[in-house]
Design a protein around this motif. Structure first.
Motif, PDB file in Angstrom:
ATOM      1  N   ALA A 171       0.722  -1.260  -0.015  1.00  0.00           N
ATOM      2  CA  ALA A 171      -0.150   0.007  -0.063  1.00  0.00           C
ATOM      3  C   ALA A 171       0.846   1.220  -0.106  1.00  0.00           C
ATOM      4  O   ALA A 171       2.256   1.174   0.492  1.00  0.00           O
ATOM      5  CB  ALA A 171      -0.916  -0.026   1.192  1.00  0.00           C
ATOM      6  N   ASN A 172       0.263   2.332  -0.652  1.00  0.00           N
ATOM      7  CA  ASN A 172       1.239   3.495  -0.641  1.00  0.00           C
ATOM      8  C   ASN A 172       1.316   3.915   0.905  1.00  0.00           C
ATOM      9  O   ASN A 172       0.333   4.090   1.518  1.00  0.00           O
ATOM     10  CB  ASN A 172       0.472   4.379  -1.499  1.00  0.00           C
ATOM     11  CG  ASN A 172       0.477   4.438  -3.008  1.00  0.00           C
ATOM     12  OD1 ASN A 172       1.394   3.682  -3.467  1.00  0.00           O
ATOM     13  ND2 ASN A 172      -0.419   4.972  -3.597  1.00  0.00           N
TER      14      ASN A 172
ATOM     15  N   THR B 187       9.791 -15.783  -0.870  1.00  0.00           N
ATOM     16  CA  THR B 187      10.201 -14.451  -0.334  1.00  0.00           C
ATOM     17  C   THR B 187       9.017 -13.703  -0.246  1.00  0.00           C
ATOM     18  O   THR B 187       8.483 -13.331  -1.071  1.00  0.00           O
ATOM     19  CB  THR B 187      11.401 -14.023  -1.071  1.00  0.00           C
ATOM     20  OG1 THR B 187      12.568 -14.701  -0.709  1.00  0.00           O
ATOM     21  CG2 THR B 187      11.607 -12.509  -0.368  1.00  0.00           C
ATOM     22  N   ARG B 188       8.724 -13.255   0.779  1.00  0.00           N
ATOM     23  CA  ARG B 188       7.544 -12.238   1.125  1.00  0.00           C
ATOM     24  C   ARG B 188       7.899 -10.980   1.029  1.00  0.00           C
ATOM     25  O   ARG B 188       9.054 -10.503   1.669  1.00  0.00           O
ATOM     26  CB  ARG B 188       6.853 -12.508   2.493  1.00  0.00           C
ATOM     27  CG  ARG B 188       6.016 -13.739   2.520  1.00  0.00           C
ATOM     28  CD  ARG B 188       6.057 -13.759   4.009  1.00  0.00           C
ATOM     29  NE  ARG B 188       4.680 -15.075   4.419  1.00  0.00           N
ATOM     30  CZ  ARG B 188       4.783 -16.137   4.463  1.00  0.00           C
ATOM     31  NH1 ARG B 188       6.088 -16.543   4.317  1.00  0.00           N
ATOM     32  NH2 ARG B 188       3.862 -16.989   4.643  1.00  0.00           N
ATOM     33  N   GLU B 189       7.339  -9.912  -0.020  1.00  0.00           N
ATOM     34  CA  GLU B 189       7.939  -8.757  -0.330  1.00  0.00           C
ATOM     35  C   GLU B 189       6.998  -7.533  -0.254  1.00  0.00           C
ATOM     36  O   GLU B 189       5.867  -7.894  -0.672  1.00  0.00           O
ATOM     37  CB  GLU B 189       8.799  -8.814  -1.589  1.00  0.00           C
ATOM     38  CG  GLU B 189       9.609  -7.293  -1.923  1.00  0.00           C
ATOM     39  CD  GLU B 189      10.993  -7.707  -2.817  1.00  0.00           C
ATOM     40  OE1 GLU B 189      11.347  -6.827  -3.547  1.00  0.00           O
ATOM     41  OE2 GLU B 189      11.323  -9.037  -2.856  1.00  0.00           O
ATOM     42  N   TYR B 190       7.573  -6.358   0.162  1.00  0.00           N
ATOM     43  CA  TYR B 190       6.671  -5.172   0.044  1.00  0.00           C
ATOM     44  C   TYR B 190       7.300  -4.159  -0.669  1.00  0.00           C
ATOM     45  O   TYR B 190       8.492  -3.934  -0.363  1.00  0.00           O
ATOM     46  CB  TYR B 190       6.219  -4.939   1.602  1.00  0.00           C
ATOM     47  CG  TYR B 190       5.391  -3.652   1.766  1.00  0.00           C
ATOM     48  CD1 TYR B 190       4.189  -3.898   2.396  1.00  0.00           C
ATOM     49  CD2 TYR B 190       5.529  -2.289   1.456  1.00  0.00           C
ATOM     50  CE1 TYR B 190       3.330  -3.006   2.802  1.00  0.00           C
ATOM     51  CE2 TYR B 190       4.485  -1.265   1.500  1.00  0.00           C
ATOM     52  CZ  TYR B 190       3.520  -1.640   2.426  1.00  0.00           C
ATOM     53  OH  TYR B 190       2.526  -0.527   2.600  1.00  0.00           O
ATOM     54  N   TYR B 191       6.638  -3.492  -1.353  1.00  0.00           N
ATOM     55  CA  TYR B 191       7.140  -2.384  -2.348  1.00  0.00           C
ATOM     56  C   TYR B 191       6.756  -1.233  -1.875  1.00  0.00           C
ATOM     57  O   TYR B 191       5.743  -0.922  -1.902  1.00  0.00           O
ATOM     58  CB  TYR B 191       6.844  -2.837  -3.917  1.00  0.00           C
ATOM     59  CG  TYR B 191       7.476  -1.716  -4.812  1.00  0.00           C
ATOM     60  CD1 TYR B 191       8.618  -1.235  -4.866  1.00  0.00           C
ATOM     61  CD2 TYR B 191       6.717  -1.304  -5.948  1.00  0.00           C
ATOM     62  CE1 TYR B 191       9.220  -0.564  -5.806  1.00  0.00           C
ATOM     63  CE2 TYR B 191       6.999  -0.274  -6.686  1.00  0.00           C
ATOM     64  CZ  TYR B 191       8.330   0.038  -6.803  1.00  0.00           C
ATOM     65  OH  TYR B 191       9.042   0.824  -7.550  1.00  0.00           O
ATOM     66  N   ILE B 192       7.728  -0.368  -1.584  1.00  0.00           N
ATOM     67  CA  ILE B 192       7.410   0.890  -0.879  1.00  0.00           C
ATOM     68  C   ILE B 192       7.399   1.899  -1.874  1.00  0.00           C
ATOM     69  O   ILE B 192       8.339   2.405  -2.489  1.00  0.00           O
ATOM     70  CB  ILE B 192       8.559   1.432   0.324  1.00  0.00           C
ATOM     71  CG1 ILE B 192       8.554   0.264   1.207  1.00  0.00           C
ATOM     72  CG2 ILE B 192       7.880   2.701   0.784  1.00  0.00           C
ATOM     73  CD1 ILE B 192       9.537   0.472   2.230  1.00  0.00           C
ATOM     74  N   ASN B 193       6.259   2.405  -2.386  1.00  0.00           N
ATOM     75  CA  ASN B 193       6.148   3.524  -3.267  1.00  0.00           C
ATOM     76  C   ASN B 193       6.515   4.657  -2.799  1.00  0.00           C
ATOM     77  O   ASN B 193       5.623   5.734  -2.649  1.00  0.00           O
ATOM     78  CB  ASN B 193       4.649   3.358  -4.018  1.00  0.00           C
ATOM     79  CG  ASN B 193       4.276   2.348  -4.651  1.00  0.00           C
ATOM     80  OD1 ASN B 193       3.510   1.637  -4.135  1.00  0.00           O
ATOM     81  ND2 ASN B 193       4.822   2.128  -5.786  1.00  0.00           N
ATOM     82  N   ASP B 194       7.775   4.987  -2.255  1.00  0.00           N
ATOM     83  CA  ASP B 194       8.255   6.155  -1.588  1.00  0.00           C
ATOM     84  C   ASP B 194       9.049   7.268  -2.709  1.00  0.00           C
ATOM     85  O   ASP B 194       9.757   8.039  -2.349  1.00  0.00           O
ATOM     86  CB  ASP B 194       9.265   5.739  -0.509  1.00  0.00           C
ATOM     87  CG  ASP B 194      10.462   4.928  -1.082  1.00  0.00           C
ATOM     88  OD1 ASP B 194      10.364   4.440  -2.468  1.00  0.00           O
ATOM     89  OD2 ASP B 194      11.547   4.672  -0.188  1.00  0.00           O
ATOM     90  N   GLY B 195       8.531   7.221  -3.836  1.00  0.00           N
ATOM     91  CA  GLY B 195       9.019   8.216  -4.795  1.00  0.00           C
ATOM     92  C   GLY B 195       7.847   8.675  -5.907  1.00  0.00           C
ATOM     93  O   GLY B 195       6.790   8.121  -5.777  1.00  0.00           O
ATOM     94  N   GLY B 196       8.164   9.978  -6.484  1.00  0.00           N
ATOM     95  CA  GLY B 196       7.012  10.265  -7.310  1.00  0.00           C
ATOM     96  C   GLY B 196       6.378  11.579  -6.505  1.00  0.00           C
ATOM     97  O   GLY B 196       6.632  11.941  -5.277  1.00  0.00           O
TER      98      GLY B 196
END
Length: 582
Positions: free
Chosen positions: A131-132, A163-172
């Protein structure tokens, strides 16, 4: 451990007999031969399509092969009956002994029952939730989180390295807006009259403490400073605060990620350039003009040259832009870099769990992964539909219920982790789901999580009663029980259902459908409750028979096996089995 593996072995051996007899040619491919439960339970315990699959190569009619196969199967020791059925199936009914010996198998395996090496140790990256970081998690986010976590556990259970992964939308741009929101709150914390939040800013109470902490630490240092001096720092402080909240909310659901990847790191570290350079080497990037958007004409649209990825070469509907008109990378370009990063970390199998609103994004990302990996990697995208939050049958209008059930944390605090997780898996991921705050707490058979938990708790009560009567209930006594004492059809049906767990686990993993585990548990609980109810009506079916220690031991062994499967299934989807209901 999987009884259907044993049945498949029986069929394979019988087919070998037919080959030796010249009924079937040698060397036929048996990969498509299946042995599964029949659609109609009246047809037996299993059915095989072998005759239908092998008839053409054998130059024979399917029913002729089915008849010969049925004869061969009837010679197996534990086969009670094998019957050919049009248009070429063979239905198998097994002797009672075949199912009874599943009980010690389950007891011996314990929590490991249903495990397999189906995945062969293959590395799989499952990215979910993501989540954003512009606010706390809500129920919609949580459905994908529960689904992704349960799917990861399921894949691990059958031998994948997950592998459990979380993508952090910390740009833009969204993070720039977050930073400006913090700056507004920061000046407010210093006592300045800043007025209401500008339109488009994030009206989150969780951001106020972040701004107040900056004010205490830095005073008025940033009040008159130009935006370029504080924008990035304020944005990252807000992201860190939101991620602490998000991780805490996920932990309350029993969810922990192995890896957190940063979009900002990818954008600033040259990974986007590296990924696009790989595409450019293959002639998949060009300067071009996209066709006008379909549907209603856009008055200010005009053809503009853009940097494009040739996604149509990999099955997408149109080619996709990589740069905006201001020269900044598109989100798609960053996502390409992110998935290329996964590939370079050794993941040829990737699963993204996304919200239903990302449906239009699937083809382009799958095209990108195929291109970047030069066809070595594959991306599966699992879309989770929205959750409709209800309160006693009425839609819950969260915006008008200040202070209650606004965030995921509020919902979990009200109904509990286990209830929440189980209900999230009572529908297939791409089907809409209703979550009723009243119904999920009801103690009735209409509440699936209660129904399953109650079965586990009822079995625990049987063992407490047995111990109270001085009956030995330890593993040695249960393993030594004479299971041949179990003969009632309801008992055998319960054992058959429990023994089917490994097959369900395998199929659920193959289909990427963890909801099948919840469905199976509900059916198993139903079989148990039916036997419990019948035992109250028919004294001879009670679990504890004071005057017959041997029958009691056999029934306790059966119950221990059922409880083992219930517990294994519940833990597989992240739900703790309970010993008592309160």
């Amino acid at each position: 451990m999987n009884p259907f593996d044993d049945l498949s072995a029986l069929v394979t051996a019988a087919l070998g007999q037919l080959q030796a007899q010249g009924v079937l040619p040698e060397g036929q491919d048996l990969a498509r031969v299946q042995v599964e439960p029949p659609r109609d339970a009246a047809h037996g315990d299993a059915a095989t399509n072998a005759a239908l699959i092998l008839a053409k190569a054998a130059g024979a009619k399917p029913m002729d092969i089915a008849a010969a196969l049925a004869v061969a199967l009837e010679g197996a020791p534990e086969v009670d009956a094998a019957v050919a059925a049009a248009p070429g199936f063979v239905n198998l009914s097994m002797r009672r002994s075949f199912w009874l010996r599943r009980v010690p198998d389950i007891l011996a395996a314990g929590a490991l029952y249903g495990r397999s090496d189906q995945g062969g140790g293959q590395k799989v990256n499952v990215e979910f939730c993501s989540a954003n970081p512009t606010g706390p998690l809500h129920v919609g986010h949580a459905r994908g989180a529960v689904f992704g976590d349960a799917l990861s556990s399921l894949l691990q259970h059958v031998g994948y390295e997950v592998t459990r992964e979380y993508y952090i939308n910390d740009g833009g741009a969204q993070i720039d807006t977050l930073a400006r929101t913090i700056h507004h709150r920061y000046r407010e914390a210093l006592g300045m009259d800043v007025g209401p939040l500008p339109a488009g800013y994030y009206p989150l109470a969780e951001l106020v403490p972040v701004a107040e902490a900056i004010a205490r630490r830095d005073g008025d240092r940033w009040v008159m400073a130009p935006e370029e001096e504080w924008l990035e720092a304020f944005g990252q402080e807000a992201v860190q605060a939101m991620m602490r909240r998000i991780k805490g909310d996920l932990a309350a659901l029993g969810i922990h990620h192995d890896v957190f990847s940063s979009e900002r790191r990818l954008r600033s570290g040259g990974e986007v350039d590296a990924a696009l350079a790989r595409l450019d080497e293959q002639g998949l990037i060009y300067e071009g003009v996209l066709p006008a958007p379909k549907g209603k004409p856009i008055e200010d649209w005009e053809p503009t040259p853009q940097l494009l990825f040739r996604a149509t070469a990999y099955g997408d509907d149109i080619d996709r832009p990589l740069k905006r008109s201001n020269g900044a990378w598109t989100y798609f370009a960053a996502d390409l870099a992110y998935h290329f990063d996964k590939y370079e970390r050794g993941f040829n199998a990737m699963i993204d769990v996304l919200g239903a609103d990302h449906g239009g994004y699937v083809k382009r990302m799958q095209a990108g992964v195929r291109a970047l990996s030069k066809e070595e990697a594959r991306l599966d995208v699992m879309l989770c539909q929205l959750v409709k939050l209800m309160d006693g049958g009425q839609p819950l209008k969260m915006s008008k219920r200040a202070g209650r059930i606004v965030t995921l944390k509020d919902v979990v605090d009200e109904v509990g982790k286990d209830v929440f997780r189980f209900i999230m898996l009572t529908r297939k991921n791409d089907a809409a789901l209703e979550f009723d705050l009243v119904k999920v707490k009801e103690q009735s058979k209409d509440n699936p999580v209660f129904y399953v938990q109650y079965a586990h708790a009822r079995i625990s009560s049987v063992f407490r009663n047995a111990a109270g009567e001085g009956i030995e209930t330890g593993p040695p006594a249960l393993m030594a029980a004479d299971l041949d004492r179990l003969s009632d059809p309801l008992e055998l049906a319960l054992i058959r259902q429990a023994a089917g767990f490994p097959r369900i686990v395998t199929q659920a993993a193959e289909a990427r459908e963890p909801h099948r585990i919840a469905f199976f548990l509900h059916e198993l609980a139903g079989q148990f409750h039916a036997l419990w109810t019948t035992g109250k009506e028919r004294q001879e079916l009670r679990f504890i028979v004071a005057e017959d220690a041997g029958l009691t031991a056999a029934r306790l062994a059966m119950l221990a096996a059922v409880q083992t499967v219930l517990a294994a299934g519940l833990k597989l989807i992240g739900v703790e089995p309970v010993e008592e209901m309160h």
